[in-house]
Design an enzyme around this catalytic site. Structure first.
Site, short mmCIF file in Angstrom:
data_model
loop_
_atom_site.label_atom_id
_atom_site.label_comp_id
_atom_site.label_asym_id
_atom_site.label_seq_id
_atom_site.Cartn_x
_atom_site.Cartn_y
_atom_site.Cartn_z
N GLU B 241 10.69 -10.74 50.18
CA GLU B 241 11.74 -10.80 51.21
C GLU B 241 12.81 -9.77 50.87
O GLU B 241 12.81 -9.21 49.78
CB GLU B 241 12.32 -12.20 51.35
CG GLU B 241 12.89 -12.78 50.07
CD GLU B 241 13.20 -14.27 50.23
OE1 GLU B 241 14.31 -14.58 50.62
OE2 GLU B 241 12.31 -15.11 49.96
N LYS B 243 16.20 -8.05 49.73
CA LYS B 243 17.24 -8.40 48.76
C LYS B 243 18.58 -8.19 49.42
O LYS B 243 19.03 -7.08 49.63
CB LYS B 243 17.12 -7.52 47.51
CG LYS B 243 18.10 -7.97 46.44
CD LYS B 243 17.96 -7.20 45.17
CE LYS B 243 18.86 -7.77 44.09
NZ LYS B 243 20.18 -8.22 44.53
N ARG B 248 25.76 -14.32 46.36
CA ARG B 248 24.78 -15.36 46.03
C ARG B 248 25.51 -16.69 45.86
O ARG B 248 26.50 -16.78 45.15
CB ARG B 248 24.09 -14.97 44.72
CG ARG B 248 23.09 -15.97 44.19
CD ARG B 248 21.72 -15.65 44.67
NE ARG B 248 20.72 -16.61 44.22
CZ ARG B 248 19.99 -16.49 43.13
NH1 ARG B 248 20.16 -15.44 42.33
NH2 ARG B 248 19.08 -17.39 42.81
#
Lengths: 329, 564
Positions: B241, B243, B248
């Site tokens: 997928e 980045k 985060r």
């Protein structure tokens, strides 16, 4: 008013006497404060140093140089200048040089420390009009403890290493600091070795009354070093020479070790704060003690000290042509 | 007899116990030694001290105890040195706590104080005191503490408490003390907890169900992919997928509300209320891993837009409208209160998908979609779209991988696009901090503009060997042309090849451009200052359509103060 000393590209020059103090380049007459390489440079015509400095200077620059030693305190006349050498307490034979012309007195300190040091002559305070002071450690974060305390720390570290079965490598400049350290080592802990660069100076120190424990030269390749103390110059810190002392704990003795970053940068196990320069309070005490109306700072990042003195009403400034210095002692 | 004297000693040396720990950790160079030293401390220290020590070593700090300006002023009064001289010292030492310790000196005759006594008797009251009370309290502290206590004390006071102990090693030490799994320890000491309340036994004790929900799991980190991708074997075993270039975060949800945790263990929910509004619509007992992204009606926006939201608590309606965000979910760690991190990735992913499918539309929460490909070569082609898509490259996750703690090789890889590279010349330098104190190691870098003038674009300080650092330091000292506070301008002469991740507009540098994550790659001794790259090139890299001047970055231009 004409000053006894002026700044020339080669360094401090006395027009009345035609000599330089600690000059660079090649000059005819060089008065040298002490035998460290940033003060005593090769290539000059004639050298004048203190008596105990003379053998050290010749070991450094070669026996063939034209050099003379003069007793501390003895006044001699060079041209129209009256010159005398006075104990600086930095290393064996180190001097402050007093120059008097027409009643005006300059003292050029070279490197100095007022703190007691059992491996060299004790510092002498000399009154003057203009004082040229080093300022290597010109910030109040630099504060020295008595040398006895540091010697104890070093011996305790050595003892720990003996118990852990590893050698102790202590890095220190080969002239001055190494002898000061050797003087303080407790030979009952274990055998003491020194790098070849340290040995030649030992007889000179002994001649002037410094007593050392037994110091050996490490033989090539021979095996067992656990428990030994090895004193070596920082130049060999990463060299093949040190490789044979496997598992050694590494220490370094220098005023720079007062700051943690300096120790961590060198990847040392221990830093011992032992300096042959004046600390901040030593600088202030000496500068005040000379009674000088004008202070010129050299050999260091002296702006903070200059500003501090100015705020206290002293005419202080950086001596022209002196750069920042950090590494050497 | 002997036993008694040992007890006497340990009672008498409680704060020294922590001071000693601090100094030992600071001096030790081997990880194993450090862990053993911590275990020894935790086993012997009073329990309250051990709690506080765990909290501090985990990177927590007591905030707002004292302003550094005030501290310098009082240190000045105490030591008798003017404030400017203290600043000069700080510049030389590179660490305020250490500078103060060297200047204040401490009380050699003082009795030891325990860590919890220092925290509860000095630090916590300080946080609530007014200015004059603070000055008095600090004076008392300086009379109270011994020389060796000062550095740890000042570290606690100024907040920066780093002594080379990684989170992982702290967890290992505590795990050894309590004989529990380091992952459980990691969860217990992450996030926000009060060491004055939580007993040390709870940190190292057996796991209990109630101490888990409000804290994030340790993040699973990806290793950089350094080999050819086909070394990973069959693509069928892997999930790819994009980045994402965001923050985060773990989104936790419970009946009483949601929480957002960053990798830096910061709770940022207050900055992103629109994400917490999802809480009532999500099942309780949930932990999702994902990324907060700046996301407007046109789609994903650059990271610099996200910075307008960072560190801004309770943003007003206009900011919420102008700078919307969304949460890109990519993993599910807990469901209905059950930790499912040890399930294979694909199973966790399926549960995440079905859970999100039940959400009503229009929420700022979406699933990170897979990048599907037939083989590695085709995937590599797709990866080349990364820059156009505004992502950093690809993430590769083994389909059967567990959600591990920290960076574990073999499970997750980041396959980033190559950085941009440009040659730049050093035009100014500053003394570094910590290990690089008193070395000119922070560099300001410049490129040429259209008038062939050097304009600054970045600051960088990493990537040189110790020997190179020394050499550059020597060059700088010999070539200083001016002094502006701690910054020295330097005669241009040293050219570095600098890698960076992108460029954005910024008022910070004269050029109007600032680079993201600039780092020195190597020293181009073969290049002269007039051979460096041009600003035009950099602008080309940056794809900078909008040249909005920013109102003071929330992070530095190197991007180093971001949450991770």
């Amino acid at each position: 008013m004409d000053e006894p000393m002026i700044v020339r590209p080669e360094g401090l020059f006395c027009p009345a006497g035609g000599f330089f103090i600690d000059p660079r380049g090649r000059v005819d007459k060089a008065l040298v404060t002490h035998a460290h390489s940033d003060h005593a440079r090769p290539g000059h015509g004639r050298y004048l140093v203190s008596e105990s400095c003379l053998p050290l200077l010749k070991l450094r620059l070669g026996q063939e140089i034209q050099a003379e030693g003069i007793a501390y305190g003895k006044v001699c006349k060079i041209g129209d200048a009256h010159v005398s050498f006075h104990r600086a307490g930095h290393i064996l034979g180190s001097s402050q040089i007093r120059v008097e012309v027409g009643g005006r007195v300059w003292v050029v300190s070279g490197d100095y420390k007022p703190q007691p040091d059992r491996s060299c002559e004790a510092f002498e305070l000399v009154k003057c009009d203009v004082f040229v002071s080093e300022c290597t450690f010109g910030l109040p974060v630099y504060r020295w403890q008595k040398e006895g305390v540091i010697h104890q720390q070093i011996n305790a570290w050595w003892q720990e290493n003996v118990e852990a079965g590893r050698p102790s490598m202590l890095f220190a400049y080969s002239l001055g600091k190494a002898q000061r350290l050797l003087r303080g080592l407790d030979s009952s802990i274990g055998p003491i070795f020194a790098h070849g660069a340290v040995h030649p100076f030992l007889p000179v120190y002994e001649k002037y009354g410094v007593v050392f424990p037994k110091v050996q030269k490490p033989k090539e390749g021979s095996g067992e070093w656990a428990g030994s103390m090895i004193v070596a110059p920082p130049a060999v810190e990463d060299a093949g020479w040190t490789r044979r002392f496997k598992g050694a704990s590494r220490g370094f003795a220098s005023g720079w070790m007062a700051v943690r970053g300096a120790r961590r940068r060198r990847n040392l196990d221990r830093g011992f704060v032992l300096s042959d320069h004046a600390d901040w309070s030593g600088l202030l005490e000496v500068i005040e003690g000379t009674g000088a109306e004008c202070v010129k700072l050299t050999h260091g990042n002296g702006e903070p000290l200059a500003r501090y003195l100015q705020e206290r009403g002293v005419d202080a400034s950086m001596l022209d042509g002196s750069g920042e210095r950090t590494g050497e002692e | 007899m002997a036993r008694e004297s040992v007890q006497e000693k340990s009672r008498g040396e409680q704060m020294k116990g922590f001071s000693e720990l601090f100094h030992d950790l600071d001096e030790m160079t081997k990880t194993g030694e450090r862990i053993a030293r911590m275990v020894n401390y935790f086993e012997h220290a009073p329990k309250e001290d051990a709690s506080w020590a765990s909290w501090f070593l985990a990177g927590n700090r007591i905030k707002g105890v004292v302003k550094t300006g005030e501290l310098r002023e009082w240190a000045s009064q105490r030591s008798g040195w003017p404030v400017w001289l203290i600043d000069e010292c700080y510049e030389r030492v590179g660490d305020l706590a250490e500078t103060l310790s060297l200047l204040i000196g401490g009380n050699k005759e003082a009795d030891p104080a325990s860590l919890s006594e220092v925290v509860q008797g000095i630090l916590l009251p300080l946080a609530h005191a007014d200015r004059s009370e603070k000055a008095e309290a600090l004076k008392r502290a300086w009379n109270r503490l011994r020389p060796m206590d000062l550095l740890p004390f000042h570290k606690l006071l100024t907040g920066g408490f780093r002594i080379g102990v990684s989170h992982g090693n702290l967890c290992k030490a505590l795990a050894e003390v309590g004989q529990v799994d380091p992952a459980i320890i990691a969860q217990r000491i992450s996030g926000d907890w009060d060491p004055g309340i939580r007993k040390f036994e709870q940190i190292v004790g057996e796991e209990r169900p109630e101490d888990s929900w409000c804290r994030p799991f340790p993040f699973c980190l990806a290793s950089p992919l350094q080999e050819e991708p086909n070394s990973l074997g069959d693509l069928k075993d892997w999930w790819a997928e994009w980045k994402w270039d965001g923050i985060r975060c773990q989104l936790l949800n419970e009946e009483n509300g949601g929480l957002l945790w960053t990798r830096g263990d910061e709770s940022v929910g207050e900055s992103f209320p629109e994400l917490l509004k999802l809480s009532p619509h999500l099942p309780a007992g949930l932990a999702i891993d994902g990324e907060i992204l700046a996301w407007g009606p046109e789609g994903m926006r650059s990271f610099s837009r996200l910075q307008k939201r960072l560190g801004r608590k309770e943003p007003g309606p206009s900011v919420l409208k102008k700078e919307p965000v969304r949460f890109m979910a990519y993993d599910l760690l807990k469901m209905e209160g059950v930790d499912i991190r040890t399930l294979p990735f694909l199973d966790r992913r399926k549960r995440l998908e079905s859970m999100l499918a039940e959400l009503p539309g229009g929420f700022p929460l979406q699933l990170s979609m897979p990048v599907k490909s037939m083989d590695w070569d085709k995937l590599a082609k797709q990866r080349e779209e990364s820059r156009d898509r505004g992502v950093e490259g690809l993430m590769l996750k083994r389909r059967d991988s567990v959600y591990s703690t920290g960076r574990v090789m073999g499970g997750w890889y980041k396959w980033k696009v190559d950085p941009y590279v440009a040659d730049m010349v050093v035009v100014a330098a500053q003394l570094g901090h910590g290990k690089r104190a008193n070395i000119y190691s922070d560099y300001t870098l410049a490129v040429l503009d259209q008038q062939q003038e050097l304009v600054t674009v970045a600051k960088a300080y990493s990537g040189l060997s110790d020997a190179e650092l020394k050499e550059v330091d020597r060059y700088v000292r010999k070539n200083i042309t001016g002094k502006f506070g701690p910054v020295r301008s330097v005669r241009p002469g040293i050219v570095f090849e600098v890698a960076f991740e992108g460029a954005r507009s910024s008022g910070r540098h004269k050029s109007g451009v600032a680079l993201r994550f600039p780092r020195i790659q190597r020293w181009r001794r073969d290049k002269k200052p007039e051979e460096v790259d041009t600003l035009e090139n950099l602008l080309g890299y940056a794809r900078m359509g909008e040249r909005v001047m920013e109102d003071g970055a929330k992070t530095d231009d190197a991007g180093n103060l971001l949450l991770f």
